[in-house]
Scaffold this active site. Structure first.
Site, PDB file in Angstrom:
ATOM      1  N   ASP A 160       0.833  -1.201   0.000  1.00 41.31           N
ATOM      2  CA  ASP A 160       0.000   0.000   0.000  1.00 41.31           C
ATOM      3  C   ASP A 160       0.870   1.256   0.000  1.00 41.31           C
ATOM      4  OD1 ASP A 160      -2.458   1.272   0.032  1.00 41.31           O
ATOM      5  OD2 ASP A 160      -3.242   0.076   1.691  1.00 41.31           O
ATOM      6  N   TRP A 196      -3.518   3.211  -5.729  1.00 37.50           N
ATOM      7  CA  TRP A 196      -4.864   3.659  -6.112  1.00 37.50           C
ATOM      8  C   TRP A 196      -4.938   4.373  -7.470  1.00 37.50           C
ATOM      9  CZ3 TRP A 196      -2.644   6.331  -1.729  1.00 37.50           C
ATOM     10  CH2 TRP A 196      -2.540   5.499  -0.609  1.00 37.50           C
ATOM     11  N   GLY A 197      -3.961   4.093  -8.344  1.00 36.48           N
ATOM     12  CA  GLY A 197      -4.008   4.673  -9.696  1.00 36.48           C
ATOM     13  C   GLY A 197      -3.678   6.152  -9.731  1.00 36.48           C
ATOM     14  N   ASP A 218     -10.433   2.791  -3.445  1.00 36.83           N
ATOM     15  CA  ASP A 218     -11.118   1.591  -2.950  1.00 36.83           C
ATOM     16  C   ASP A 218     -12.560   1.532  -3.478  1.00 36.83           C
ATOM     17  OD1 ASP A 218      -8.809   1.579  -1.478  1.00 36.83           O
ATOM     18  OD2 ASP A 218      -9.794   1.329   0.469  1.00 36.83           O
TER      19      ASP A 218
HETATM   20  C1  GLA Z   1      -6.089   1.134   1.629  1.00 36.70           C
HETATM   21  C2  GLA Z   1      -6.235   0.094   0.524  1.00 36.70           C
HETATM   22  C3  GLA Z   1      -7.298  -0.902   0.935  1.00 36.70           C
HETATM   23  C4  GLA Z   1      -6.906  -1.566   2.244  1.00 36.70           C
HETATM   24  C5  GLA Z   1      -6.685  -0.510   3.328  1.00 36.70           C
HETATM   25  C6  GLA Z   1      -6.088  -1.104   4.581  1.00 36.70           C
HETATM   26  O1  GLA Z   1      -7.235   1.902   1.731  1.00 36.70           O
HETATM   27  O2  GLA Z   1      -6.555   0.715  -0.694  1.00 36.70           O
HETATM   28  O3  GLA Z   1      -7.489  -1.870  -0.081  1.00 36.70           O
HETATM   29  O4  GLA Z   1      -5.742  -2.310   2.050  1.00 36.70           O
HETATM   30  O5  GLA Z   1      -5.804   0.507   2.870  1.00 36.70           O
HETATM   31  O6  GLA Z   1      -5.824  -0.150   5.568  1.00 36.70           O
END
Ligand code: GLA
Length: 416
Positions: A160, A196-197, A218
Site C-alpha cells: 500500500d 490507487w491509480g 477503494d
Molecule cells: C487502503 C487500501 C485498501 C486496504 C486498506 C487497509 O485503503 O486501498 O485496499 O488495504 O488501505 O488499511
C-alpha cells in the site's frame, strides 16, 4: 462506431497472430525454463472489505476451508490474502511481528495450514513507516521484511502507499525497493502495487517488478456514486476509469480495479463507507462479468463461509472465469455505447470473442446490433455464459434483452 468496429477487426487479426506467437513462444520459453508470475489474473479472497481489523488465525483457516468446500478452488481461486492490521510492533532486532492476540501461532504456522489445503497465502504492508490503518510498515526495512515474508512462506504481497510522499518518482523508488528485496529473498511472491491509480502505475508497475496495480480508489459496495473520490467509488465509477488502460494489461501484468464486492450486501466495514449499502444480485453479477472481461484479479471479499447459493454461483461461474483466465490476456475494450447500453469486447485465444452487453439504465431493455458493427464476419455460434446455453447461430444481427444494471455475457465463435 464504424471506426471502432474496423479497429476491432484489425485487432482480431492481430490477436490471432499474437495468439499463435504466444503459444509458440510459451512452448519454447517453457523449455528455456522462463516463468511468468501471475500469467493469468490472480484469484483469491482478501480480508479487508468485510472484516477490516477483525481478523485472526481462526478466520483465515476457516476461509481456507470455505474456499475448498464452496467449490471456489475448483473454479480457480487460490490466494487467501491477509490485509492490513495483522501486525504488532517490530521486536528489538527490527523483525516484524504478527499481533499475538490475532495470530497466536504466528504467520508461518498459518501459511503451512493454507499450503496444506493447496492454497497460497498473501500478506499486506506499506511503502512508508505506517500503513493506512496505522500499523507498522516496511519503509527502510524492505530487505528484512521480504526475508521474513519468504521465511514464513508468503506467496503474495499487497503493498500500500498511505503515509508516503505523493510524487510519482518517490513511489517508483519505494515500490522498486520492495520489489528488489522480494526478488533477493529467493521466494516467488506476487507483488501487488496499491497506490490507487494516482501515479499511473500502469506505466511503471511492470518494469519495477509488479504483477498488478490498483487503478482506482477503494471500491465501495454500491453500483454508482455521485462523485468519484477516495471515499466514493461504485462499480460504475471504477469501470469508467478502466477505459484507455487496455494496452497495459497482459500475462504477468494486470490492471487491478480492486476487489469483488459480490455478496457483501452492505456488511463490509470498509466497503460500506460513504453511504454505500450494498448492491442487487444483478449488480453483483454485472461486476463479476465486467471484472472477467477486464482481466481484473478476481479477489472476493465477502464472507465465503456463509454465502448463499446465488452468490456462490456468481463467484464460481467457470464459463465467466474462463474469459478472465484466457491465456492471451487481452483486456476488453468498450467498442460501442448507445442509449445506455455498452458493448465490451475481449478477443480470446481460441479466436472467439467474449462480448459483454451492459445496460446502465435502471430498467430492463432490448438492444440490437449488427455483427459487422462489432467487427465480426461470418456465421456465429453464440453462447450465453450465465445461462450456460447456446443462443443459436447468427449471421447478421442479434437482438437481446438486458436487465437494468445487468450484463449479458456472450461468447461468439465463427463457424463458417
Ligand atoms: C487502503 C487500501 C485498501 C486496504 C486498506 C487497509 O485503503 O486501498 O485496499 O488495504 O488501505 O488499511
Amino acid at each position: 462506431m464504424n471506426l471502432n468496429a474496423k479497429k476491432l477487426i484489425v485487432n482480431l487479426k492481430i490477436h490471432s497472430l499474437i495468439a499463435f506467437l504466444f503459444l509458440f513462444i510459451t512452448g519454447h520459453t517453457a523449455l528455456a525454463q522462463t516463468r511468468i508470475l501471475a500469467p493469468t489474473p490472480p484469484m483469491g479472497w482478501m480480508t479487508w472489505n468485510q472484516f477490516g481489523p477483525d481478523i485472526s488465525e481462526e478466520l483465515i483457516k476457516e476461509m481456507a476451508d470455505a474456499m475448498v468446500n464452496s467449490g471456489m478452488v475448483t473454479a480457480g481461486y487460490e490466494y487467501i490474502i491477509i490485509d492490513d492490521l495483522w501486525q504488532a510492533e517490530r521486536d528489538k532486532n527490527g523483525i516484524l511481528q504478527a499481533d499475538k492476540n490475532k495470530f497466536p501461532n504466528g504467520i508461518k504456522a498459518l501459511a503451512d495450514y493454507v499450503h496444506s489445503k493447496g492454497l497460497k497465502l498473501g500478506i499486506y504492508s506499506d511503502a512508508a513507516h505506517r500503513t493506512c490503518g496505522g500499523a507498522v510498515a516496511s519503509y527502510g526495512y524492505e530487505t528484512t521484511d521480504a526475508r521474513i515474508f519468504a521465511k514464513w512462506g508468503i506467496d503474495y504481497l499487497k503493498y500500500d502507499y498511505c503515509n508516503a510522499p505523493s510524487e510519482k518518482d518517490s513511489a517508483i523508488v519505494r515500490y522498486k525497493r520492495m520489489s528488489d528485496a522480494i526478488q533477493k529473498s529467493g521466494r516467488d511472491m506476487v507483488f501487488a502495487i496499491c497506490e490507487w491509480g494516482q501515479r499511473e502505475p500502469w506505466l511503471w508497475g511492470s518494469s519495477i517488478g509488479g504483477q498488478l496495480w490498483r487503478t482506482t480508489w477503494d471500491i465501495r459496495d454500491t453500483w454508482q456514486s455521485k462523485k468519484y473520490d477516495s471515499g466514493h467509488a461504485g462499480i460504475m465509477n471504477v469501470l469508467e476509469r478502466q477505459v484507455g488502460l487496455e494496452k497495459f494489461s497482459g500475462p504477468g501484468k494486470w490492471n487491478d480495479p480492486d476487489m469483488l464486492i459480490v455478496g457483501l450486501n452492505g456488511k463490509g466495514q470498509s466497503s460500506s463507507h460513504g453511504g454505500a449499502h450494498g448492491c442487487s444480485l444483478e449488480e453483483y453479477r454485472s461486476q463479476m462479468s465486467l471484472w472477467c472481461l477486464l482481466n481484473a484479479p478476481l479477489i472476493a471479499s465477502n464472507d465465503i463461509r456463509s454465502m448463499n447459493e446465488e452468490i456462490r454461483k456468481i463467484l464460481t461461474n467457470e464459463e465467466a472465469i474462463g474469459i478472465n483466465q484466457d491465456p492471451l490476456g487481452i483486456q476488453a475494450s468498450r467498442i460501442y455505447t448507445h442509449n445506455g447500453f455498452e458493448f465490451w469486447a475481449k478477443p480470446l485465444s481460441d479466436g472467439s470473442l467474449a462480448l459483454g452487453i451492459l445496460n446502465r439504465n435502471n430498467k430492463s431493455g432490448e438492444t440490437s446490433f449488427l455483427l459487422k458493427d462489432i467487427g465480426i464476419k461470418g456465421k456465429q455460434m453464440v453462447r450465453d455464459l450465465w445461462l450456460h446455453q447456446a443462443m443459436g447461430f447468427f449471421t447478421n444481427a442479434i437482438a437481446i434483452t438486458v436487465p437494468g444494471h445487468g450484463v449479458r455475457l456472450l461468447k461468439l465463435t465463427t463457424v463458417e
